[in-house]
Scaffold this active site. Structure first.
Site, PDB file in Angstrom:
ATOM      1  N   SER A  74       1.308   9.026  -8.756  1.00 41.13           N
ATOM      2  CA  SER A  74       2.616   8.953  -9.418  1.00 41.13           C
ATOM      3  C   SER A  74       3.714   9.529  -8.531  1.00 41.13           C
ATOM      4  O   SER A  74       4.826   9.021  -8.498  1.00 41.13           O
ATOM      5  CB  SER A  74       2.576   9.736 -10.737  1.00 41.13           C
ATOM      6  OG  SER A  74       1.607   9.187 -11.598  1.00 41.13           O
ATOM      7  N   GLU A 130       2.144   0.442 -10.980  1.00 39.82           N
ATOM      8  CA  GLU A 130       3.612   0.411 -10.848  1.00 39.82           C
ATOM      9  C   GLU A 130       4.305   1.410 -11.764  1.00 39.82           C
ATOM     10  O   GLU A 130       5.323   1.113 -12.380  1.00 39.82           O
ATOM     11  CB  GLU A 130       4.125  -1.013 -11.042  1.00 39.82           C
ATOM     12  CG  GLU A 130       3.774  -1.829  -9.810  1.00 39.82           C
ATOM     13  CD  GLU A 130       4.415  -3.187  -9.782  1.00 39.82           C
ATOM     14  OE1 GLU A 130       5.624  -3.261  -9.986  1.00 39.82           O
ATOM     15  OE2 GLU A 130       3.683  -4.146  -9.531  1.00 39.82           O
ATOM     16  N   ALA A 162       0.828  -1.202   0.000  1.00 43.69           N
ATOM     17  CA  ALA A 162       0.000   0.000   0.000  1.00 43.69           C
ATOM     18  C   ALA A 162       0.863   1.252   0.000  1.00 43.69           C
ATOM     19  O   ALA A 162       1.408   1.654   1.023  1.00 43.69           O
ATOM     20  CB  ALA A 162      -0.931  -0.009   1.211  1.00 43.69           C
TER      21      ALA A 162
HETATM   22  C1  LIG Z   1      -6.393  -1.678 -10.284  1.00 43.28           C
HETATM   23  C2  LIG Z   1      -5.311  -0.918  -9.603  1.00 43.28           C
HETATM   24  C3  LIG Z   1      -4.460  -1.579  -8.747  1.00 43.28           C
HETATM   25  C4  LIG Z   1      -3.484  -0.873  -8.056  1.00 43.28           C
HETATM   26  N1  LIG Z   1      -2.689  -1.526  -7.144  1.00 43.28           N
HETATM   27  C5  LIG Z   1      -1.893  -0.804  -6.326  1.00 43.28           C
HETATM   28  C6  LIG Z   1      -1.219  -1.414  -5.221  1.00 43.28           C
HETATM   29  O1  LIG Z   1      -1.299  -2.628  -5.002  1.00 43.28           O
HETATM   30  N2  LIG Z   1      -0.495  -0.621  -4.400  1.00 43.28           N
HETATM   31  C7  LIG Z   1      -0.372   0.718  -4.607  1.00 43.28           C
HETATM   32  O2  LIG Z   1       0.285   1.355  -3.829  1.00 43.28           O
HETATM   33  N3  LIG Z   1      -0.968   1.329  -5.663  1.00 43.28           N
HETATM   34  C8  LIG Z   1      -1.737   0.596  -6.508  1.00 43.28           C
HETATM   35  N4  LIG Z   1      -2.374   1.222  -7.555  1.00 43.28           N
HETATM   36  C9  LIG Z   1      -2.183   2.637  -7.762  1.00 43.28           C
HETATM   37  C10 LIG Z   1      -1.398   2.993  -9.014  1.00 43.28           C
HETATM   38  O3  LIG Z   1      -0.059   2.649  -8.864  1.00 43.28           O
HETATM   39  C11 LIG Z   1      -1.608   4.484  -9.296  1.00 43.28           C
HETATM   40  O4  LIG Z   1      -2.944   4.642  -9.684  1.00 43.28           O
HETATM   41  C12 LIG Z   1      -0.689   5.021 -10.358  1.00 43.28           C
HETATM   42  O5  LIG Z   1       0.633   5.031  -9.896  1.00 43.28           O
HETATM   43  C13 LIG Z   1      -1.076   6.407 -10.840  1.00 43.28           C
HETATM   44  O6  LIG Z   1      -1.387   7.273  -9.806  1.00 43.28           O
HETATM   45  P1  LIG Z   1      -2.737   8.105  -9.846  1.00 43.28           P
HETATM   46  O7  LIG Z   1      -3.824   7.158 -10.129  1.00 43.28           O
HETATM   47  O8  LIG Z   1      -2.831   8.901  -8.628  1.00 43.28           O
HETATM   48  O9  LIG Z   1      -2.587   9.041 -11.092  1.00 43.28           O
HETATM   49  P2  LIG Z   1      -1.816  10.511 -11.187  1.00 43.28           P
HETATM   50  O10 LIG Z   1      -0.520  10.341 -10.533  1.00 43.28           O
HETATM   51  O11 LIG Z   1      -2.782  11.497 -10.631  1.00 43.28           O
HETATM   52  O12 LIG Z   1      -1.686  10.626 -12.703  1.00 43.28           O
HETATM   53  C14 LIG Z   1      -2.701  11.109 -13.575  1.00 43.28           C
HETATM   54  C15 LIG Z   1      -2.127  11.261 -14.965  1.00 43.28           C
HETATM   55  O13 LIG Z   1      -1.056  12.208 -14.950  1.00 43.28           O
HETATM   56  C16 LIG Z   1       0.125  11.637 -15.442  1.00 43.28           C
HETATM   57  N5  LIG Z   1       1.272  12.175 -14.719  1.00 43.28           N
HETATM   58  C17 LIG Z   1       1.463  12.226 -13.378  1.00 43.28           C
HETATM   59  N6  LIG Z   1       2.646  12.784 -13.082  1.00 43.28           N
HETATM   60  C18 LIG Z   1       3.230  13.088 -14.252  1.00 43.28           C
HETATM   61  C19 LIG Z   1       4.479  13.664 -14.627  1.00 43.28           C
HETATM   62  N7  LIG Z   1       5.375  14.050 -13.728  1.00 43.28           N
HETATM   63  N8  LIG Z   1       4.728  13.817 -15.924  1.00 43.28           N
HETATM   64  C20 LIG Z   1       3.823  13.444 -16.868  1.00 43.28           C
HETATM   65  N9  LIG Z   1       2.651  12.888 -16.588  1.00 43.28           N
HETATM   66  C21 LIG Z   1       2.351  12.708 -15.293  1.00 43.28           C
HETATM   67  C22 LIG Z   1      -0.042  10.165 -15.241  1.00 43.28           C
HETATM   68  O14 LIG Z   1       0.747   9.406 -16.139  1.00 43.28           O
HETATM   69  C23 LIG Z   1      -1.514   9.987 -15.495  1.00 43.28           C
HETATM   70  O15 LIG Z   1      -1.729   9.867 -16.867  1.00 43.28           O
HETATM   71  C24 LIG Z   1      -3.335   0.515  -8.275  1.00 43.28           C
HETATM   72  C25 LIG Z   1      -4.170   1.160  -9.185  1.00 43.28           C
HETATM   73  C26 LIG Z   1      -5.152   0.468  -9.830  1.00 43.28           C
HETATM   74  C27 LIG Z   1      -6.066   1.199 -10.752  1.00 43.28           C
END
Ligand SMILES: Cc1cc2nc3c(=O)[nH]c(=O)nc-3n(C[C@H](O)[C@H](O)[C@H](O)COP(=O)(O)OP(=O)(O)OC[C@H]3O[C@@H](n4cnc5c(N)ncnc54)[C@H](O)[C@@H]3O)c2cc1C
Lengths: 368, 399
Positions: free
Chosen positions: B137, B376, B129
């Protein structure tokens, strides 16, 4: 036989060859590729330098004038990528004798080997060439319009070929034609009265490489000069080897464009900072980086299959298809990253863009 | 020496795992997609198998070779794992993620746990988590806190999108022990299910991988023993510790890329079946412009799948050979996540009505594969990592 390890690592020998060719390219063409392109000629001394690496002659058995070393398609992809990284025209020109000789080595009769290999195993480079492409819409190397018809002890060839490299200076040509159901290669001497070499062509890319149309009009070829004699040759394998080779060339051209654009984007300042600080440029560069690698890996994969003596039809086809598409994409990115400057011939990305277009279109221009 | 011909052993692993996927995952694939969050009891048989374990210490020279076949070349464990995951995901990605005791948390534990922690938690199913509502991200900006109180850590915060949130036995939770220290203050902690103050708040309803339970944890003054911290509790001035954690991703990104390979190949295999049933023969020889657009599209997808796989295998192979693979792992995931998504969409397109209907799995694969370009590290984040490596830029220069 002991199984080979699955490995992405070059052997000592492969790395040494890569470095040797890279050094040669740096010394010889790096500064001159632009001039070669503008003057539409490759200085013969440059070709001779590549010839002296001995890659072509080394795999010819001693009895036919070579050194009898092992033929390695993978090694040849490494060499071609490095040469094309320097200049695509040079890569094709310098390895042209291989394109003529390898099919004879692979599928020629004893007589053909004795007759046609030794003259090209000398210390000096001597051009000999291959004609595959045809100047028409929907050209396909597996359904050619150039036909060979058997009449008694001779074959009569009719048809038109194009993009035949260095045909004017080549004493022999290997020409592809359809022979009622099969595809064949014929060894034809330039003096053959049924063979006419046209004026030098003007093409989109590889300006420095002289290519010619070749016209066959009731060109009579003794049955003994059909590659492989009565049996014919394995045209499919020939095609595979040339497709893998074109993929290697695409990798080299793309890598050149990628590296030039990468370095430029780090230096070029707009809006107060290097343009590469912006994601839209940086992400293009990232994509270029992994696509160049992907192209190379696919080339190696197909070459691995060839090296194992396996049919590489699928691998070779996919590698060329991929290299064709990606070379266009990457060399386009190369021009785009330089903007207007990329459109000007002073920067090599312009040349890479023109040269890169050929990978998808051409067939049978070079071989592994 | 370069050789990309699969060895006999690799082919054996591939065929063996494909058999498992075919017989155990495919038959239940649709059912658990329809019945979101239902526990796939059929997977319990995997509990006793050690899918993830610490690699055994290398034996001395000479003893290494496997005894069964002289001369047979065994792939390294990471390469073997990418092959396994591709085959299993060819069966079903959501179910692969639901294999007991093989969570991302398990990977983290295996990577850094002490021998005592291995003894205590090694056989448990561990989720991971990291993500929070305000930190996706940008995982370095998490706000969940951990404070030492006597012999216990006290955790507070909210974690979202946790894979296997409900099914797991324990969770590896990222929290900061010192907000002012930034990334250097981020540590990970093992929290057992059932601890007071640790609650599974909800399960998400998703586009795909519906068989997997993605959930939210709330930590409200949750107390855990001091020994449950993974790695050193010390807050160093440098961000070495955080970088160490990020390194786990160099190991897992090739695996996520393999997930995409598996789903994508499933879609391509099905499409090929339909193409061939219709009487078209893919001959891999004709000028690709002289065949139908359907065939050319198919060839292009196949070529792209090959490219994805080779980039992925290279990054795993490098790990097996002790080479630093941060760049190559991100290349593999950047390419595979995006291209897999495009291919699965395209397969539905080529399949026409068969690609829309829930009578077939193609529509499901299109939904499932999309996650590989998100979790990831999104595709964009992978491109950032690749670009910074290639351009030699810091994260301040290339944001
Ligand atoms: C089904 C599922 C399972 C998951 N499992 C886990 C888990 O087991 N453990 C865990 O910790 N997390 C988990 N996650 C979370 C997942 O890792 C995050 O959703 C992912 O890292 C993206 O973060 P966010 O959704 O907050 O998107 P954001 O970070 O808000 O990103 C939104 C958009 O902006 C883009 N973006 C963000 N920053 C930048 C940048 N610097 N430059 C350019 N573009 C950017 C992204 O690429 C994306 O397109 C899971 C998610 C899902 C949907």
């Amino acid at each position: 036989m002991e199984e080979k390890e699955f490995s992405f690592r070059m052997s000592e020998e492969q790395r040494t060859m890569k470095e040797t060719v890279a050094r040669l390219v740096k010394d010889v063409v790096a500064e001159n590729a632009h001039d070669m392109d503008e003057k539409k000629a490759i200085p013969p001394a440059f070709i001779q330098k590549v010839w002296e690496l001995g890659a072509t002659v080394s795999v010819v058995p001693e009895e036919y004038g070579g050194y009898g070393m092992e033929h390695s398609p993978i090694m040849n992809t490494i060499i071609l990528e490095e040469l094309a990284y320097g200049d695509m025209a040079l890569a094709i020109a310098a390895t042209l004798p291989s394109l003529f000789m390898y099919p004879i080595l692979d599928g020629g009769t004893d007589d053909q080997k004795k007759k046609y290999l030794p003259p090209y195993c000398g210390a000096s480079y001597k051009p000999c060439t291959v004609a595959i492409n045809e100047p028409r819409f929907k050209f396909d190397p597996v359904s050619m319009e150039t036909k060979a018809e058997k009449r008694g002890g001779t074959y009569v060839l009719n048809g038109k070929k194009c993009f035949v490299p260095m045909a004017k200076d080549s004493a022999h040509l290997l020409i592809a034609a359809a022979t009622g159901g099969t595809n064949d290669l014929f060894i034809i001497a330039k003096e053959n009265p049924g063979l006419k070499i046209g004026d030098r062509e003007k093409n989109l890319g590889a300006y420095a490489l002289d290519t010619y149309p070749v016209i066959l009009e009731n060109c009579e070829v003794p049955a003994g000069d059909r590659l492989g004699g009565d049996q014919g040759c394995n045209y499919g394998t020939f095609l595979q080897k040339t497709r893998v080779a074109l993929s290697a060339i695409g990798t080299g051209v793309s890598r050149a464009s990628f590296e030039y654009a990468r370095d430029y984007a780090r230096e070029r300042v707009q809006f107060g900072e290097p343009i590469a600080f912006r994601q839209s440029i940086a992400f293009m560069i990232a994509e270029m980086a992994y696509e160049v690698d992907a192209m190379r890996l696919m080339t190696w994969k197909a070459a691995s299959a060839l090296e194992a003596g396996r049919d590489a039809k699928r691998e070779a086809y996919l590698a060329k298809l991929y290299a064709g598409e990606m070379t266009m994409k990457i060399t386009d990115y190369g021009v785009q990253i330089l903007g207007g400057h990329g459109y000007i011939r002073d920067h090599p990305v312009e040349r890479y863009y023109r040269n890169g277009r050929g990978i998808a279109i051409l067939e049978g221009m070079t071989i592994v | 020496m370069i050789n990309l011909e699969m060895t006999q052993k690799m082919i054996e692993i591939k065929n063996g795992m494909n058999g498992v996927a075919q017989s155990m995952l495919r038959p239940i694939s649709r059912h658990y997609d329809d019945n979101e969050h239902q526990y796939p009891k059929e997977l319990d048989v995997f509990r006793s198998m050690k899918i993830m374990s610490r690699p055994k210490k290398k034996k001395k020279d000479g003893e290494e070779q496997n005894p069964d076949k002289p001369g047979a070349k065994k792939p390294g464990s990471n390469l073997a794992m990418t092959i396994t995951i591709e085959e299993m995901c060819w069966g079903d990605l959501g179910l692969l993620l639901s294999l007991p005791n093989a969570g991302l948390g398990n990977a983290a534990i295996i990577a850094v746990a002490t021998d005592e922690q291995m003894e205590q938690f090694g056989n448990k199913w561990a989720s991971m988590a990291i993500t929070e509502p305000g930190a996706g991200s940008d995982s370095g900006s998490i706000t969940t806190t951990a404070k030492l109180d006597g012999n216990e850590w006290v955790l507070n915060g909210e974690k979202i999108f946790v894979t296997c949130a409900e099914r797991c036995d324990i969770a590896v939770i990222w929290a900061t022990v010192d907000k002012s220290a930034g990334k250097a203050g981020i540590k990970s902690f093992i929290v057992e299910k059932g601890r007071p103050g640790f609650k599974l708040d909800k399960l998400e309803h998703k586009l795909g991988i519906r068989s997997n339970d993605t959930g939210t944890y709330v930590l409200d003054d949750c107390r855990i023993p001091k020994e449950n911290i993974l790695g050193s509790p010390e807050v160093k001035q440098s961000t070495e510790g955080f970088k160490g954690v990020m390194k786990t991703f160099d190991n897992t990104r090739p695996l996520v890329a393999s997930m995409s390979l598996g789903v994508t190949r499933a879609a391509l295999d099905f499409t090929r079946e339909k193409i061939e049933e219709s009487g078209i023969k893919l001959d891999y020889e004709k000028n690709p412009n002289n065949v139908s657009s359907l065939e050319k599209e198919f060839y292009l997808m196949e070529a792209n799948l090959e490219a994805m796989r080779l980039l992925t295998w290279r990054s795993a192979w490098m790990m097996d050979n002790g080479e630093f693979n941060n760049l190559e792992a991100s290349m593999a995931k950047a390419k595979s996540g995006r291209q897999g998504t495009l291919i699965c969409q395209k397969c539905c397109d080529l399949l026409g009505p068969l690609g829309l209907s829930c009578d077939h799995l193609a529509e499901k694969w299109m939904r499932d594969v999309k996650i590989t370009d998100i979790f990831e590290g999104t595709g964009q984040i992978q491109h950032l990592i690749v670009a910074r490596n290639i351009l030699e830029f810091s994260s301040k220069q290339l944001k």
